[in-house]
Each structure stands twice: as C-alpha cells, then as structure tokens.
Write a protein that holds these residues in place. Sequence first.
Motif, PDB file in Angstrom:
ATOM      1  N   LYS A  35      37.676  45.855 -46.805  1.00  0.00           N
ATOM      2  CA  LYS A  35      37.844  45.145 -45.760  1.00  0.00           C
ATOM      3  C   LYS A  35      39.128  45.367 -44.789  1.00  0.00           C
ATOM      4  O   LYS A  35      38.506  45.445 -43.700  1.00  0.00           O
ATOM      5  CB  LYS A  35      39.045  43.288 -46.077  1.00  0.00           C
ATOM      6  CG  LYS A  35      37.644  42.871 -47.092  1.00  0.00           C
ATOM      7  CD  LYS A  35      38.212  41.808 -47.943  1.00  0.00           C
ATOM      8  CE  LYS A  35      37.636  40.271 -48.933  1.00  0.00           C
ATOM      9  NZ  LYS A  35      38.296  39.183 -49.103  1.00  0.00           N
ATOM     10  N   SER A  36      39.726  46.483 -45.023  1.00  0.00           N
ATOM     11  CA  SER A  36      40.412  47.114 -43.777  1.00  0.00           C
ATOM     12  C   SER A  36      40.361  48.018 -43.388  1.00  0.00           C
ATOM     13  O   SER A  36      40.965  47.909 -42.934  1.00  0.00           O
ATOM     14  CB  SER A  36      41.616  48.044 -45.617  1.00  0.00           C
ATOM     15  OG  SER A  36      40.919  49.048 -46.381  1.00  0.00           O
ATOM     16  N   TRP A  37      38.714  48.284 -43.667  1.00  0.00           N
ATOM     17  CA  TRP A  37      38.565  49.519 -42.548  1.00  0.00           C
ATOM     18  C   TRP A  37      38.732  49.148 -40.952  1.00  0.00           C
ATOM     19  O   TRP A  37      38.048  49.494 -39.809  1.00  0.00           O
ATOM     20  CB  TRP A  37      36.915  50.091 -42.668  1.00  0.00           C
ATOM     21  CG  TRP A  37      35.920  48.706 -42.304  1.00  0.00           C
ATOM     22  CD1 TRP A  37      35.830  47.961 -43.372  1.00  0.00           C
ATOM     23  CD2 TRP A  37      35.207  47.600 -41.774  1.00  0.00           C
ATOM     24  NE1 TRP A  37      34.472  46.917 -43.255  1.00  0.00           N
ATOM     25  CE2 TRP A  37      34.270  47.510 -41.889  1.00  0.00           C
ATOM     26  CE3 TRP A  37      35.198  48.272 -39.846  1.00  0.00           C
ATOM     27  CZ2 TRP A  37      33.384  46.318 -40.992  1.00  0.00           C
ATOM     28  CZ3 TRP A  37      34.175  47.283 -39.353  1.00  0.00           C
ATOM     29  CH2 TRP A  37      33.551  46.369 -39.734  1.00  0.00           C
ATOM     30  N   ILE A  38      38.227  47.089 -41.282  1.00  0.00           N
ATOM     31  CA  ILE A  38      38.417  46.164 -39.578  1.00  0.00           C
ATOM     32  C   ILE A  38      40.116  46.940 -38.844  1.00  0.00           C
ATOM     33  O   ILE A  38      39.934  46.599 -37.386  1.00  0.00           O
ATOM     34  CB  ILE A  38      38.767  44.796 -40.201  1.00  0.00           C
ATOM     35  CG1 ILE A  38      37.632  44.055 -38.207  1.00  0.00           C
ATOM     36  CG2 ILE A  38      39.634  43.994 -40.558  1.00  0.00           C
ATOM     37  CD1 ILE A  38      36.577  44.134 -38.612  1.00  0.00           C
ATOM     38  N   ILE A  39      40.819  47.283 -39.512  1.00  0.00           N
ATOM     39  CA  ILE A  39      41.960  47.152 -39.476  1.00  0.00           C
ATOM     40  C   ILE A  39      41.527  48.180 -37.722  1.00  0.00           C
ATOM     41  O   ILE A  39      42.622  48.519 -36.673  1.00  0.00           O
ATOM     42  CB  ILE A  39      43.137  47.959 -40.213  1.00  0.00           C
ATOM     43  CG1 ILE A  39      43.396  46.923 -41.147  1.00  0.00           C
ATOM     44  CG2 ILE A  39      44.196  48.673 -39.074  1.00  0.00           C
ATOM     45  CD1 ILE A  39      44.120  47.915 -42.186  1.00  0.00           C
ATOM     46  N   TRP A  40      40.927  49.200 -37.552  1.00  0.00           N
ATOM     47  CA  TRP A  40      40.817  50.876 -37.119  1.00  0.00           C
ATOM     48  C   TRP A  40      39.863  49.607 -35.359  1.00  0.00           C
ATOM     49  O   TRP A  40      40.137  50.202 -34.686  1.00  0.00           O
ATOM     50  CB  TRP A  40      39.821  51.313 -37.267  1.00  0.00           C
ATOM     51  CG  TRP A  40      40.660  52.816 -38.697  1.00  0.00           C
ATOM     52  CD1 TRP A  40      40.138  51.782 -39.708  1.00  0.00           C
ATOM     53  CD2 TRP A  40      42.325  53.006 -38.296  1.00  0.00           C
ATOM     54  NE1 TRP A  40      41.414  53.051 -40.472  1.00  0.00           N
ATOM     55  CE2 TRP A  40      42.429  53.453 -39.872  1.00  0.00           C
ATOM     56  CE3 TRP A  40      42.887  53.348 -37.610  1.00  0.00           C
ATOM     57  CZ2 TRP A  40      43.346  54.419 -40.045  1.00  0.00           C
ATOM     58  CZ3 TRP A  40      43.252  54.540 -37.522  1.00  0.00           C
ATOM     59  CH2 TRP A  40      43.535  54.853 -38.034  1.00  0.00           C
ATOM     60  N   PRO A  41      39.334  48.943 -35.762  1.00  0.00           N
ATOM     61  CA  PRO A  41      38.547  48.574 -34.248  1.00  0.00           C
ATOM     62  C   PRO A  41      39.328  47.946 -33.883  1.00  0.00           C
ATOM     63  O   PRO A  41      39.761  47.654 -32.512  1.00  0.00           O
ATOM     64  CB  PRO A  41      37.202  48.135 -35.390  1.00  0.00           C
ATOM     65  CG  PRO A  41      37.199  47.659 -36.387  1.00  0.00           C
ATOM     66  CD  PRO A  41      38.550  48.978 -36.721  1.00  0.00           C
ATOM     67  N   VAL A  42      40.027  46.561 -34.644  1.00  0.00           N
ATOM     68  CA  VAL A  42      41.009  45.827 -34.190  1.00  0.00           C
ATOM     69  C   VAL A  42      42.383  46.840 -33.406  1.00  0.00           C
ATOM     70  O   VAL A  42      43.263  46.739 -32.371  1.00  0.00           O
ATOM     71  CB  VAL A  42      41.576  44.182 -35.161  1.00  0.00           C
ATOM     72  CG1 VAL A  42      42.544  44.210 -34.402  1.00  0.00           C
ATOM     73  CG2 VAL A  42      40.862  43.856 -35.082  1.00  0.00           C
ATOM     74  N   ALA A  43      42.722  47.292 -33.712  1.00  0.00           N
ATOM     75  CA  ALA A  43      43.984  48.797 -33.870  1.00  0.00           C
ATOM     76  C   ALA A  43      42.744  49.443 -32.448  1.00  0.00           C
ATOM     77  O   ALA A  43      43.960  49.274 -31.450  1.00  0.00           O
ATOM     78  CB  ALA A  43      44.549  49.808 -34.477  1.00  0.00           C
ATOM     79  N   GLY A  44      41.984  50.428 -32.587  1.00  0.00           N
ATOM     80  CA  GLY A  44      41.407  50.849 -30.945  1.00  0.00           C
ATOM     81  C   GLY A  44      41.571  49.430 -29.956  1.00  0.00           C
ATOM     82  O   GLY A  44      42.591  50.158 -28.826  1.00  0.00           O
ATOM     83  N   VAL A  45      41.286  47.960 -29.587  1.00  0.00           N
ATOM     84  CA  VAL A  45      41.675  47.096 -29.053  1.00  0.00           C
ATOM     85  C   VAL A  45      42.843  46.372 -28.678  1.00  0.00           C
ATOM     86  O   VAL A  45      42.735  46.573 -27.077  1.00  0.00           O
ATOM     87  CB  VAL A  45      40.730  46.116 -29.470  1.00  0.00           C
ATOM     88  CG1 VAL A  45      40.535  44.818 -28.338  1.00  0.00           C
ATOM     89  CG2 VAL A  45      39.287  46.223 -29.978  1.00  0.00           C
ATOM     90  N   LEU A  46      43.417  46.400 -29.714  1.00  0.00           N
ATOM     91  CA  LEU A  46      44.981  45.763 -28.873  1.00  0.00           C
ATOM     92  C   LEU A  46      45.504  47.299 -28.096  1.00  0.00           C
ATOM     93  O   LEU A  46      46.494  46.843 -27.350  1.00  0.00           O
ATOM     94  CB  LEU A  46      45.840  45.836 -30.092  1.00  0.00           C
ATOM     95  CG  LEU A  46      45.896  44.874 -30.498  1.00  0.00           C
ATOM     96  CD1 LEU A  46      46.022  44.426 -32.411  1.00  0.00           C
ATOM     97  CD2 LEU A  46      45.116  44.040 -30.310  1.00  0.00           C
ATOM     98  N   TYR A  47      45.566  48.685 -28.432  1.00  0.00           N
ATOM     99  CA  TYR A  47      46.032  50.228 -28.156  1.00  0.00           C
ATOM    100  C   TYR A  47      45.656  49.557 -26.290  1.00  0.00           C
ATOM    101  O   TYR A  47      45.625  50.165 -25.617  1.00  0.00           O
ATOM    102  CB  TYR A  47      45.158  51.106 -28.212  1.00  0.00           C
ATOM    103  CG  TYR A  47      46.325  52.536 -27.847  1.00  0.00           C
ATOM    104  CD1 TYR A  47      47.194  52.278 -28.359  1.00  0.00           C
ATOM    105  CD2 TYR A  47      45.468  52.790 -27.738  1.00  0.00           C
ATOM    106  CE1 TYR A  47      48.003  54.112 -27.598  1.00  0.00           C
ATOM    107  CE2 TYR A  47      45.637  54.635 -26.602  1.00  0.00           C
ATOM    108  CZ  TYR A  47      47.360  53.703 -26.690  1.00  0.00           C
ATOM    109  OH  TYR A  47      47.801  55.992 -26.619  1.00  0.00           O
TER     110      TYR A  47
END
Length: 331
Positions: free
Chosen positions: A304-316
């Motif tokens: 589940k934790s891989w979802i952090i990366w796309p979310v972080a990319g959008v937030l950046y």
Amino acid sequence: MIFADKLIDLRKKNGWSQEELAEKLEVSRQTISKWEGALSMPDLGRMLKIAQLFGVTTDYLIKDEQGLTEATVTDEDGDENPVHRISMEQAVDFLHMRDAYAGRIAAGVMLCIFSPIILILLCGAQEEGRLAVSEAFVSGLGVSILLVMVALAVGIFVYSGLKLSAYEFFENEAVETDYGVDSMVRERRNRYASKHTQLLIAGITLCVLCSVPLFATMMFIGEGNEWAELLAVAALLFMVGIGVLCIVRTAIVWESFRMLLEEGDYTREHKAENKRNEAIAAIYWGLTTAAFLGYSFVTDSWEKSWIIWPVAGVLYGVLVAVLRIVRKNRG
C-alpha cells in the motif's frame, strides 16, 4: 552567425517556444521552424516586425557577420547566469548518454518497486506451511533481499548521475545551440514520437490495471485465501514496476529533446524558478522518502505504501504552483 541562429538565440533568451513566437508574429509554427532551420527567410514586413519585437536592428538580423557576444543572461532578479554553447557533437553525445541514463534510471525505479515482492511471498509461504523454516529466517532472508535490491537501485542512481554530471547545467542554466542542432533535435524527436506514445500508453495501462489481480482473486477465489491474496499483491507490484519502467524511460528520453530545445519546463524562465526552488525540493523529497520508509517498515504495508510517491508528486506540483503565484503577486 546567420539569421536562423540569431532568431533561435533571441527566441530562447526571451523564453518563448516556437508556438509563442509564431503567435506574436501572426504566422504558423511551421513558418518559424523554416526560418530557424534556414529553409526560408521572412519578407521585409516580417523582418521589421521581428526587429521591433526583440528590440534589435534589421541590420543586425540580416548581416551574417554580426553575432551575439553576451556570455551571460540576466534573470528577473537581476542576476547574471552563464550561457553554455552546445555544438552538434555535444548535442549528439548528450542524447546518446541520456538514452542510456533513461534505461538505467527506469531499471532502478523498477527494482525499488519489485523489492518487497520476495519478502511478501516468502512470509506468505512460511505462514501457509509451504516452507519448512522459521519465521525469523524467512523474515531475515526477505528483508536482506529487499535491502540488496534497494541498494543496487541506489547504486544505479548514483552511477547514472555521475555519468551525466557534465551536463547538469541543462537543468538550471541557459544554453545556446550551434547552427543545425535545433533541426537535428526536432527531427529525432519526430522520429521518436510514436514510440514515446506507445510506451506511455503501455505504462499507464499497466498502472491502471494493476488492481485487476486483486479483484479477480476476490471474484473467483473469495476472501480468506491469504496465499492467493499475496500472489495478487505480488502481481500488482510486478505490473506497477513494468508500467513505471515504461513511463520513466520514455519520459527521460523525451525530456532530453526539450532540454536541448529549451522548451516546456526547460525555458529560461522555468530554469530560474527551479533554481529558486532547489532548497525546497531537497527538503520536500527528503521528508517524503523518510515517510515512505518509516511507514512501510513500521506497518509492513509495502503493498500500500507505494501510493505515497504519486500523491507526493501531485502535492509537489501544487506546492510549486502556489510558490509561483506568490512570487508573481510579490513581483
């Protein structure tokens, strides 16, 4: 320096794409491309309009013996930045090195995504009684394999970065290309365009469909079969890894063309902005990496934790947009 080179130089110094310049001169982008490729010359009326637009004389535009002597450009903060001259040989070498770099970086990212698969399968097999070994042994072996794969990926990233260190200036500093370089880059980009589209479609499709194994397991096997669910999670990670491999590889190659042409995120205006955002980016992605590793190891929820990366990319992207608006308002 001939007219074509001067037009390219002036356009890039203003941070305009061919489309933007074409709109200002009320001509088509193809017309600008022909002028910059020395395939045609503007008529007298257009030449006068070009001179007025860039604040230069028609003599400067027409006479081949005159050239630009500035070795620096000045950004909106009044700071002078160096301009790097790129020859045809350097451009070809850069594209070749970036192609190899793209393959290595994409493979490294894929290794990071694949890294928990063995751990998941080993732990699941041990719990199901498929492996006659202790839980401690399985956990130690799985984590060791995970760390080896991540370490290998990090080594690939470092090695690839060092190989391209000579071309780091493309990210934040202005470049000038010799005659014929822009035309060569556009021709290569046009040839690569169909492959770029195919890889993007393949990568995005795999990422979108990655949850299908989980849904298929629930539909045909039902809940409660942990081994089947773990296999589905492994299949999910495998599909995401292959999809990201396709996307990252083609995105890096495509960005290489834009770097040489100073288009998209590599216009001089964007480079100046990126320079101002360097410290923020370092802090942001450092915290994101810490959050990913911390959450994954504490909860053991790698699936589940891989979802952090796309979310972080959008937030950046949102963060950068907000900073741009704030700076514009202050300006």
